[in-house]
Scaffold this motif. Structure first.
Motif, PDB file in Angstrom:
ATOM      1  N   ASP A  12       0.816  -1.221   0.000  1.00  0.00           N
ATOM      2  CA  ASP A  12       0.000   0.000   0.000  1.00  0.00           C
ATOM      3  C   ASP A  12       0.848   1.269   0.000  1.00  0.00           C
ATOM      4  O   ASP A  12       0.367   2.326  -0.406  1.00  0.00           O
ATOM      5  N   PHE A  13       2.076   1.167   0.501  1.00  0.00           N
ATOM      6  CA  PHE A  13       2.963   2.320   0.572  1.00  0.00           C
ATOM      7  C   PHE A  13       4.347   1.924   0.077  1.00  0.00           C
ATOM      8  O   PHE A  13       4.742   0.761   0.154  1.00  0.00           O
ATOM      9  N   THR A  14       5.102   2.897  -0.390  1.00  0.00           N
ATOM     10  CA  THR A  14       6.480   2.647  -0.812  1.00  0.00           C
ATOM     11  C   THR A  14       7.363   2.602   0.434  1.00  0.00           C
ATOM     12  O   THR A  14       6.939   2.983   1.533  1.00  0.00           O
ATOM     13  N   ALA A  15       8.602   2.180   0.243  1.00  0.00           N
ATOM     14  CA  ALA A  15       9.553   2.122   1.358  1.00  0.00           C
ATOM     15  C   ALA A  15       9.720   3.505   1.987  1.00  0.00           C
ATOM     16  O   ALA A  15       9.778   3.645   3.214  1.00  0.00           O
ATOM     17  N   GLU A  16       9.786   4.542   1.154  1.00  0.00           N
ATOM     18  CA  GLU A  16       9.937   5.909   1.674  1.00  0.00           C
ATOM     19  C   GLU A  16       8.694   6.368   2.426  1.00  0.00           C
ATOM     20  O   GLU A  16       8.794   7.117   3.400  1.00  0.00           O
ATOM     21  N   GLN A  17       7.540   5.948   1.988  1.00  0.00           N
ATOM     22  CA  GLN A  17       6.301   6.336   2.674  1.00  0.00           C
ATOM     23  C   GLN A  17       6.142   5.620   4.013  1.00  0.00           C
ATOM     24  O   GLN A  17       5.546   6.161   4.941  1.00  0.00           O
TER      25      GLN A  17
END
Length: 94
Positions: A60-65
């Motif tokens: 659902d989210f990127t590593a940065e998010q």
């Protein structure tokens, strides 16, 4: 003639009724086998985060998010830096 047609249909229906039932199955997709570290991160994630809200899927989210989300939630869930890092590794599959 009608009797013969009726008899043939009756026999056909009897054969269908007695035949084994074939239930279509959906293919089983096996999840990826996790290393012990990732499995621990998954366990911490599921056991701590689900206490307050529904779980988000890792994709659902990127590593940065995930970084600021985990920093904020770390305080709420009262987990250690090590536990947070394990959750992050699981969520980003690092």
């Amino acid at each position: 003639m009608n009797f013969k047609l009726f008899a043939v249909i009756a026999v056909f229906m009897l054969i269908l009724a007695c035949s084994p039932k074939i239930v279509p199955t959906t293919p089983v997709v096996l999840g990826a086998i996790l290393s012990p570290e990732l499995a621990e991160g998954k366990s911490i994630f599921e056991n701590n985060c689900a206490n307050c809200h529904g779980l988000y899927a890792p994709q659902d989210f990127t590593a940065e998010q995930w970084k600021p989300i985990l920093l904020k939630m770390q305080k709420e869930a009262k987990i250690s830096d090590e536990e947070r890092d394990k959750i992050y590794a699981y969520l980003t599959k690092q």
